[in-house]
Design a protein around this motif. Structure first.
Motif, PDB file in Angstrom:
ATOM      1  N   PHE A  55      -2.400  10.158  -3.529  1.00  0.00           N
ATOM      2  CA  PHE A  55      -3.486   9.207  -3.760  1.00  0.00           C
ATOM      3  C   PHE A  55      -4.717   9.923  -4.309  1.00  0.00           C
ATOM      4  O   PHE A  55      -5.336   9.468  -5.291  1.00  0.00           O
ATOM      5  CB  PHE A  55      -3.829   8.475  -2.459  1.00  0.00           C
ATOM      6  N   PRO A  99      -0.925   7.411   6.502  1.00  0.00           N
ATOM      7  CA  PRO A  99      -0.184   8.149   5.465  1.00  0.00           C
ATOM      8  C   PRO A  99      -0.039   9.635   5.766  1.00  0.00           C
ATOM      9  O   PRO A  99      -0.979  10.284   6.216  1.00  0.00           O
ATOM     10  CB  PRO A  99      -1.018   7.913   4.201  1.00  0.00           C
ATOM     11  N   SER A 151      -0.088   2.240  -5.281  1.00  0.00           N
ATOM     12  CA  SER A 151      -1.091   3.127  -4.704  1.00  0.00           C
ATOM     13  C   SER A 151      -1.862   3.875  -5.788  1.00  0.00           C
ATOM     14  O   SER A 151      -3.090   4.034  -5.710  1.00  0.00           O
ATOM     15  CB  SER A 151      -0.430   4.116  -3.744  1.00  0.00           C
ATOM     16  N   GLU A 183       1.532  11.846   0.969  1.00  0.00           N
ATOM     17  CA  GLU A 183       1.108  10.532   0.481  1.00  0.00           C
ATOM     18  C   GLU A 183      -0.398  10.536   0.211  1.00  0.00           C
ATOM     19  O   GLU A 183      -0.864  10.006  -0.804  1.00  0.00           O
ATOM     20  CB  GLU A 183       1.471   9.457   1.509  1.00  0.00           C
ATOM     21  N   ARG A 184      -1.162  11.138   1.111  1.00  0.00           N
ATOM     22  CA  ARG A 184      -2.611  11.235   0.923  1.00  0.00           C
ATOM     23  C   ARG A 184      -2.927  12.078  -0.311  1.00  0.00           C
ATOM     24  O   ARG A 184      -3.829  11.760  -1.086  1.00  0.00           O
ATOM     25  CB  ARG A 184      -3.279  11.830   2.157  1.00  0.00           C
ATOM     26  N   GLN A 241       4.296   3.755  -4.324  1.00  0.00           N
ATOM     27  CA  GLN A 241       3.611   4.834  -5.040  1.00  0.00           C
ATOM     28  C   GLN A 241       2.922   4.343  -6.309  1.00  0.00           C
ATOM     29  O   GLN A 241       1.804   4.774  -6.615  1.00  0.00           O
ATOM     30  CB  GLN A 241       4.594   5.953  -5.379  1.00  0.00           C
ATOM     31  N   HIS A 272      -9.648   3.496   3.445  1.00  0.00           N
ATOM     32  CA  HIS A 272      -8.397   2.964   2.888  1.00  0.00           C
ATOM     33  C   HIS A 272      -7.187   3.534   3.621  1.00  0.00           C
ATOM     34  O   HIS A 272      -6.244   2.802   3.950  1.00  0.00           O
ATOM     35  CB  HIS A 272      -8.324   3.291   1.401  1.00  0.00           C
ATOM     36  N   LEU A 292       0.812  -1.211   0.000  1.00  0.00           N
ATOM     37  CA  LEU A 292       0.000   0.000   0.000  1.00  0.00           C
ATOM     38  C   LEU A 292       0.846   1.261   0.000  1.00  0.00           C
ATOM     39  O   LEU A 292       0.368   2.332  -0.377  1.00  0.00           O
ATOM     40  CB  LEU A 292      -0.940   0.016   1.209  1.00  0.00           C
ATOM     41  N   ARG A 293       2.119   1.141   0.437  1.00  0.00           N
ATOM     42  CA  ARG A 293       3.001   2.310   0.493  1.00  0.00           C
ATOM     43  C   ARG A 293       3.783   2.513  -0.801  1.00  0.00           C
ATOM     44  O   ARG A 293       4.476   3.525  -0.943  1.00  0.00           O
ATOM     45  CB  ARG A 293       3.984   2.182   1.663  1.00  0.00           C
ATOM     46  N   MET A 330      -4.124   1.560   6.478  1.00  0.00           N
ATOM     47  CA  MET A 330      -2.666   1.527   6.378  1.00  0.00           C
ATOM     48  C   MET A 330      -2.003   1.384   7.749  1.00  0.00           C
ATOM     49  O   MET A 330      -0.805   1.114   7.838  1.00  0.00           O
ATOM     50  CB  MET A 330      -2.160   2.765   5.652  1.00  0.00           C
ATOM     51  N   TYR A 336      -5.674  -4.085   2.589  1.00  0.00           N
ATOM     52  CA  TYR A 336      -4.798  -4.698   1.587  1.00  0.00           C
ATOM     53  C   TYR A 336      -5.236  -6.097   1.202  1.00  0.00           C
ATOM     54  O   TYR A 336      -5.053  -6.531   0.048  1.00  0.00           O
ATOM     55  CB  TYR A 336      -3.345  -4.694   2.064  1.00  0.00           C
TER      56      TYR A 336
END
Length: 367
Positions: free
Chosen positions: A294, A286, A154, A290-291, A151, A264, A148-149, A268, A232
């Motif tokens: 996404f 995140p 994601s 990161e958010r 990029q 979601h 999930l981390r 994480m 996940y």
């Protein structure tokens, strides 16, 4: 707008029931043909199914492997040996958890699976028995918490989620967020001991739901068909084609899309394949950038394009506030499951952490 879906490459399966459903593959524990775990009705369907495959050597000789990570149902991989040089035959067996029908509408779930398959989104339903079902086994890998981390992964998830939200799925409105929270609170209060009622202040939570609804519902809010459980383990990927498949629709319903994205992000913090799968680590939630990546990928904006920043920031703000509703949702799920489900998972401790996060993050409503 719904984008073109990516159909799954189904193996040649003989369907016992003309339905469709999703599957999961996770870390396994071998039970060496532990058939006593399988209900007789399921065994009969499995053997009938295998007998239609000419390459299966013995339809009664099934290897049973339990798949870890499921917290609502028990899930098993069923394998038959085949003639030399031919791939083995596999299906997935799902045995419903005790009492979990109070959490969602099973009829809506099956209807969603049928419709998802018509959209090229899921594998086939091969059979149904009173407390479970048999599904096609997808030859793709289930994502890990680590994935999930990534990029690139994601961004693929974000694009698939936007596609998912645009699907037209017929189902009742029973799973809409606010109705579900109120219904689950009633169930939790009917099941809990007086000690749990006091510890978790259940008497106060109806007022909290009212506060959330008042603060989070607004005109022209984007509603879509939401998964509502995008952890996940419910995301599969074909590493060769990079096709993402979202699976397991028990909790799916129409909801604000910001809620689904919030769910979601909250997931994480979890890794359900550790020695303590119920423990959440919110240091893994995140970060802002990161958010933002996404959400930009979800909306279909490139990183270089800054003209849509206002739309991105607005959705990010809504998502953060909807994490509050998400924490209450899974808190109530944990409390109910602790009283009904016999799966080896520390539901109450999980619920305790989610409620703590709710109170910790409640000041977000003032922003």
């Amino acid at each position: 707008m719904t984008t073109e879906s990516h159909p799954i490459d189904h193996p040649d399966t003989a369907s016992v029931d003309d339905d469709t459903i999703s599957t999961t593959t996770t870390t396994t524990t071998n039970y060496n043909n532990n058939k006593h775990r399988i209900p007789p009705e399921a065994t009969k369907i499995l053997q009938q199914l295998a007998s239609t495959w000419s390459e299966v050597m013995d339809a009664t000789a099934m290897q049973v492997v339990q798949l870890k990570g499921a917290m609502t149902n028990e899930v098993y991989e069923i394998t038959w040996e085949t003639e030399e040089n031919l791939p083995t035959r596999k299906v997935l067996l799902r045995i419903y958890g005790e009492g979990v029908d109070v959490l969602f509408d099973r009829t809506d779930e099956i209807l969603a699976f049928k419709t998802m398959s018509r959209h090229g989104q899921g594998p086939s339903l091969l059979g149904i028995f009173p407390n479970g079902r048999i599904e096609e086994f997808i030859n793709a890998r289930t994502l890990s918490a680590f994935d999930l981390r990534d990029q690139k992964i994601s961004a693929l998830i974000a694009a698939k989620l936007r596609e998912f939200h645009g699907l037209v799925i017929p189902c009742s409105d029973n799973g809409m967020l606010w109705d579900r929270l109120r219904n689950w609170l009633k169930v939790a209060m009917s099941l809990c001991s007086s000690a749990d009622m006091d510890e978790f202040s259940l008497d106060c939570l109806e007022a909290e739901i009212d506060i959330l609804e008042k603060n989070l519902v607004r005109e022209n809010q984007k509603i879509g068909f939401c998964h509502n459980d995008l952890q996940y383990g419910n995301i599969m990927m074909d590493d060769e084609t990079q096709v993402i498949t979202i699976i397991d629709y028990e909790y799916a319903s129409h909801n604000p899309i910001a809620y689904d994205i919030a769910n979601h992000f909250c997931e994480m913090a979890a890794d359900y394949h550790t020695e303590t799968p119920h423990i959440l680590d919110y240091n893994k939630y995140p970060e802002q950038e990161e958010r933002k990546r996404f959400v930009r990928a979800y909306l279909g904006f490139s990183d270089e394009n800054s003209s849509n920043d206002a739309e991105v920031e607005k959705l990010l703000e809504d998502v953060e506030k909807f994490t509050l509703a998400n924490h209450l949702h899974w808190f109530l799920w944990g409390i109910i499951s602790d009283n009904l489900n016999e799966i080896d998972f520390e539901y109450k401790e999980y619920a305790r952490q989610r409620l703590h996060q709710y109170w910790l993050k409640k000041p977000l409503l003032k922003g």
